[in-house]
Motif scaffolding. Structure first.
Motif, short mmCIF file in Angstrom:
data_model
loop_
_atom_site.label_atom_id
_atom_site.label_comp_id
_atom_site.label_asym_id
_atom_site.label_seq_id
_atom_site.Cartn_x
_atom_site.Cartn_y
_atom_site.Cartn_z
N SER A 10 30.23 -15.63 -7.71
CA SER A 10 29.64 -16.71 -6.92
C SER A 10 29.01 -16.20 -5.64
O SER A 10 28.03 -16.77 -5.17
CB SER A 10 30.64 -17.84 -6.64
N SER A 11 29.53 -15.09 -5.06
CA SER A 11 28.84 -14.62 -3.85
C SER A 11 27.51 -13.96 -4.20
O SER A 11 26.57 -14.02 -3.41
CB SER A 11 29.71 -13.73 -2.97
N LEU A 12 27.42 -13.38 -5.38
CA LEU A 12 26.11 -12.88 -5.84
C LEU A 12 25.11 -14.03 -5.89
O LEU A 12 23.98 -13.92 -5.43
CB LEU A 12 26.24 -12.29 -7.25
N ARG A 13 25.57 -15.16 -6.44
CA ARG A 13 24.71 -16.33 -6.55
C ARG A 13 24.35 -16.86 -5.16
O ARG A 13 23.23 -17.30 -4.93
CB ARG A 13 25.45 -17.39 -7.36
N ASP A 14 25.30 -16.79 -4.22
CA ASP A 14 25.05 -17.30 -2.87
C ASP A 14 24.01 -16.47 -2.13
O ASP A 14 23.27 -16.99 -1.30
CB ASP A 14 26.34 -17.29 -2.04
N LEU A 15 24.01 -15.16 -2.41
CA LEU A 15 23.09 -14.27 -1.70
C LEU A 15 21.70 -14.25 -2.32
O LEU A 15 20.73 -13.85 -1.68
CB LEU A 15 23.66 -12.85 -1.70
N PHE A 16 21.61 -14.66 -3.58
CA PHE A 16 20.38 -14.56 -4.34
C PHE A 16 19.18 -15.21 -3.63
O PHE A 16 18.11 -14.60 -3.53
CB PHE A 16 20.60 -15.14 -5.74
N PRO A 17 19.33 -16.44 -3.10
CA PRO A 17 18.18 -17.07 -2.43
C PRO A 17 17.62 -16.25 -1.28
O PRO A 17 16.39 -16.11 -1.15
CB PRO A 17 18.74 -18.39 -1.92
N ILE A 18 18.48 -15.65 -0.44
CA ILE A 18 17.98 -14.88 0.70
C ILE A 18 17.14 -13.71 0.19
O ILE A 18 16.07 -13.43 0.72
CB ILE A 18 19.13 -14.31 1.55
N VAL A 19 17.65 -13.03 -0.84
CA VAL A 19 16.93 -11.88 -1.37
C VAL A 19 15.55 -12.32 -1.87
O VAL A 19 14.54 -11.67 -1.59
CB VAL A 19 17.75 -11.23 -2.51
N CYS A 20 15.49 -13.46 -2.56
CA CYS A 20 14.21 -13.96 -3.06
C CYS A 20 13.25 -14.25 -1.91
O CYS A 20 12.07 -13.87 -1.96
CB CYS A 20 14.40 -15.24 -3.86
N VAL A 21 13.74 -14.93 -0.88
CA VAL A 21 12.88 -15.30 0.24
C VAL A 21 12.31 -14.05 0.89
O VAL A 21 11.10 -13.95 1.15
CB VAL A 21 13.68 -16.12 1.29
N SER B 126 38.30 -35.00 -1.29
CA SER B 126 37.66 -36.16 -1.89
C SER B 126 38.02 -36.29 -3.37
O SER B 126 37.49 -37.15 -4.06
CB SER B 126 36.14 -36.05 -1.74
N GLY B 127 38.90 -35.40 -3.84
CA GLY B 127 39.27 -35.45 -5.25
C GLY B 127 38.09 -35.15 -6.16
O GLY B 127 37.99 -35.70 -7.25
N GLY B 128 37.17 -34.32 -5.70
CA GLY B 128 36.05 -33.91 -6.54
C GLY B 128 34.82 -34.79 -6.42
O GLY B 128 33.77 -34.49 -6.98
N ALA B 129 34.93 -35.91 -5.67
CA ALA B 129 33.78 -36.81 -5.55
C ALA B 129 32.62 -36.14 -4.81
O ALA B 129 31.46 -36.40 -5.09
CB ALA B 129 34.18 -38.10 -4.83
N ILE B 130 32.97 -35.28 -3.83
CA ILE B 130 31.92 -34.55 -3.13
C ILE B 130 31.92 -33.13 -3.66
O ILE B 130 32.82 -32.35 -3.40
CB ILE B 130 32.18 -34.54 -1.61
N GLY B 131 30.90 -32.80 -4.43
CA GLY B 131 30.83 -31.49 -5.06
C GLY B 131 30.50 -30.43 -4.03
O GLY B 131 29.85 -30.70 -3.03
N VAL B 132 30.99 -29.20 -4.28
CA VAL B 132 30.71 -28.11 -3.37
C VAL B 132 29.20 -27.90 -3.24
O VAL B 132 28.67 -27.75 -2.15
CB VAL B 132 31.40 -26.82 -3.87
N TRP B 133 28.50 -27.94 -4.38
CA TRP B 133 27.06 -27.65 -4.34
C TRP B 133 26.26 -28.80 -3.76
O TRP B 133 25.27 -28.58 -3.07
CB TRP B 133 26.55 -27.25 -5.72
N GLY B 134 26.68 -30.02 -4.04
CA GLY B 134 25.97 -31.17 -3.47
C GLY B 134 25.95 -31.09 -1.96
O GLY B 134 24.90 -31.18 -1.32
N LEU B 135 27.12 -30.85 -1.37
CA LEU B 135 27.22 -30.77 0.08
C LEU B 135 26.41 -29.59 0.62
O LEU B 135 25.65 -29.72 1.57
CB LEU B 135 28.69 -30.63 0.50
N ARG B 136 26.56 -28.44 -0.04
CA ARG B 136 25.89 -27.25 0.48
C ARG B 136 24.37 -27.38 0.40
O ARG B 136 23.66 -26.97 1.30
CB ARG B 136 26.35 -26.00 -0.27
N LEU B 137 23.88 -27.98 -0.68
CA LEU B 137 22.43 -28.14 -0.79
C LEU B 137 21.92 -29.15 0.23
O LEU B 137 20.87 -28.95 0.85
CB LEU B 137 22.05 -28.57 -2.22
N ALA B 138 22.69 -30.24 0.42
CA ALA B 138 22.27 -31.24 1.41
C ALA B 138 22.19 -30.61 2.79
O ALA B 138 21.22 -30.80 3.54
CB ALA B 138 23.25 -32.41 1.41
N VAL B 139 23.22 -29.82 3.15
CA VAL B 139 23.21 -29.16 4.45
C VAL B 139 22.06 -28.17 4.56
O VAL B 139 21.35 -28.12 5.57
CB VAL B 139 24.57 -28.46 4.71
#
Lengths: 248, 256
Positions: A10-21, B126-139
């Motif tokens: 998952s950290s590979l996936r997290d870093l991927f966007p920066i590398v692309c940019v 939130s018991g899974g209602a707020i997904g990790v990726w949903g929040l991170r993408l919104a931020v």
């Protein structure tokens, strides 16, 4: 071991966007060769592995300790010690923060070029230290108020809304040079180690106390800690201006 | 060799950062709470991992990403790139700067460790209602919009506090309209976005811009991007919650 492997992916996936940019702008827009490809690859490997290890440590160490402290304080029932703890946690994690150190040095530079303080090394470092301690105290106070809020169940939006009003009012009186720095200082105070710890503490408290909802009452400490420095930094600027203005 | 020296120095400064935290936690545990900490061994291993992980992470950033990022910020804001013909530059000339600000804001936010931490907690609570990726993408979207607007402000030279105060009004309005449960989390997401990864790159961009544009003082106008980056996620997270609430309502009314 399995968990660490999952974190690595998952950290590979997290870093991927920066590398692309970076690749896109370097090759397509700027059309420059990559400087030091070996260093970049090695550094990226470090970042990926480091992030994976950090997340692992977060779940093993920082989260459990924040929560177990919250439960221990709630069982002990001593509000006084909890507030003392909150203050020191906020103060000590902020006062040594490298990002804050950098910002206060720049602020001193601004102040001396605007003739608010004399243009000497000692005057600048005194100014920077004063500013840093001011911010650290403001973060400590923010956590005290934030913890009190969780204990009492005050709604966060009144505190934040009130904070916004204060920011606006203080901005009206603040010397112009300090406004940009003050606004930025709110963002730099909350470091990578403080955030997980403080979040876990807040959620732990909200779950340990009857009648509090961790979702509604547990979050909000970070928000408080990023709001108060803005107010305090501007106040610091106002006080210094008044003091130096008194002499003229 | 320099690699080892770098690592050692980063390790030292990370340890110095962690010492006050460890001292306070263990001090209170020993003198105030006076009980054995549960899972002491596991917590210590965790702290060790946090220190090692953060050291590697920071040393790697310093070696790989920061030099390129700073160099790119300089090149993109340099007058030869912005305005190769030497005419008077106007704000449209900075198109690539806005795009870079957007892209780098979004991508560094995705990699920000403190945001990952908050997202993990939010999902648990939130018991899974707020997904990790949903929040991170919104931020990330909020930071991206915030920083590109911030660079535009530096180009135009408008006063910072207009934007911030305007942003506060929007936040207050959204607070009144958003689902109550998301509000504290949204407020928190403003503070967590600007940390280890985002701040150095964004600061370089702001300073670079303020240095190149005639009539801007880097010391006065270079600041403010961080403030944008911590205000806009508050709006985007609440907007995300409002949208998903609206979506759910529309969906359920269709089913009836």
């Amino acid at each position: 071991m399995n968990a660490l492997l999952k974190n690595l992916v998952s950290s590979l996936r997290d870093l991927f966007p920066i590398v692309c940019v970076i690749l896109f702008f370097q090759i397509i827009v700027l059309q420059q060769p990559m400087p030091g490809v070996f260093d970049v690859l090695l550094g990226t490997l470090f970042v990926v592995v480091g992030l994976a290890i950090f997340i692992q440590g977060l779940e093993l160490g920082l989260f459990p300790i924040g929560e177990s402290l919250a439960y221990a304080f709630a069982r002990k029932g001593s509000v006084f010690w909890l507030l003392v703890f909150a203050f020191f946690l906020g103060f000590s994690t902020t006062v040594a923060e490298p990002a804050l150190r950098a910002v206060t040095m720049e602020a001193a530079q601004v102040a001396s070029s605007g003739q608010m303080i004399s243009d000497t090394e000692t005057a600048r470092s005194a100014y920077a230290t004063g500013l840093r301690v001011t911010v650290a105290i403001s973060v400590g106070l923010a956590l005290v108020v934030g913890v009190l809020r969780i204990l009492r169940g005050w709604p966060i939006h009144w505190l934040i809304g009130g904070g916004y009003v204060l920011v606006v009012v203080v901005t009206l009186f603040a010397p112009e040079e300090i406004i940009g720095i003050a606004y930025d200082s709110g963002g730099v105070t909350t470091s990578t180690i403080t955030v997980p710890l403080v979040t876990a503490l807040g959620i732990g408290l909200a779950s340990a106390i009857k009648g509090r909802n961790p979702m509604v009452d547990g979050f909000g400490l970070i928000a408080m800690a990023s709001l108060t420095p803005m107010i305090f930094v501007m106040l610091y600027g106002i006080v210094l201006k008044l003091m130096s203005g008194g002499g003229v | 060799m320099t690699l080892l020296v770098d690592l050692w120095q980063t390790l030292r400064s990370t340890v110095v950062d962690v010492i006050p935290i460890v001292a306070i936690i263990f001090g209170f545990q020993l003198f105030v709470i006076r009980k054995r900490m549960p899972n002491l061994k596991q917590v210590l291993v965790g702290f060790l991992l946090v220190i090692c992980g953060l050291t590697l992470f920071l040393a790697g950033l310093e070696r790989a990403l920061f030099p390129i990022g700073r160099l790119m910020a300089e090149q993109l804001t340099a007058s030869e790139f912005v305005n190769p013909l030497g005419n008077t530059a106007n704000w449209q000339n900075y198109f690539w700067v806005y795009l870079f600000a957007f892209a780098i804001g979004a991508s560094t936010t995705i990699a920000e460790p403190s945001l990952i931490a908050v997202a993990i907690k939010a999902r648990q609570v939130s018991g899974g209602a707020i997904g990790v990726w949903g929040l991170r993408l919104a931020v990330a979207l909020g930071v991206a919009v915030g920083i590109s607007l911030g660079t535009w402000r530096i180009v135009m030279g408008y006063p910072l506090h207009w934007f911030i105060i305007g942003g506060y009004l929007v936040v207050i309005l959204q607070t009144a309209l958003s689902p109550k449960k998301i509000v504290p989390l949204a407020y928190d997401s403003g503070g967590v976005t600007t940390s280890t990864v985002t701040v150095p790159l964004v600061a370089a961009l702001g300073l670079g811009l303020a240095e190149t544009i005639p009539g801007r003082d880097p010391l006065l106008d270079g600041f403010g991007l961080i403030a944008f980056a911590s205000l806009f996620p508050v709006m985007s997270v609440m907007a995300y919650a409002q949208l998903s609430q609206w979506w759910a309502k529309r969906h359920s009314s269709k089913l009836e």
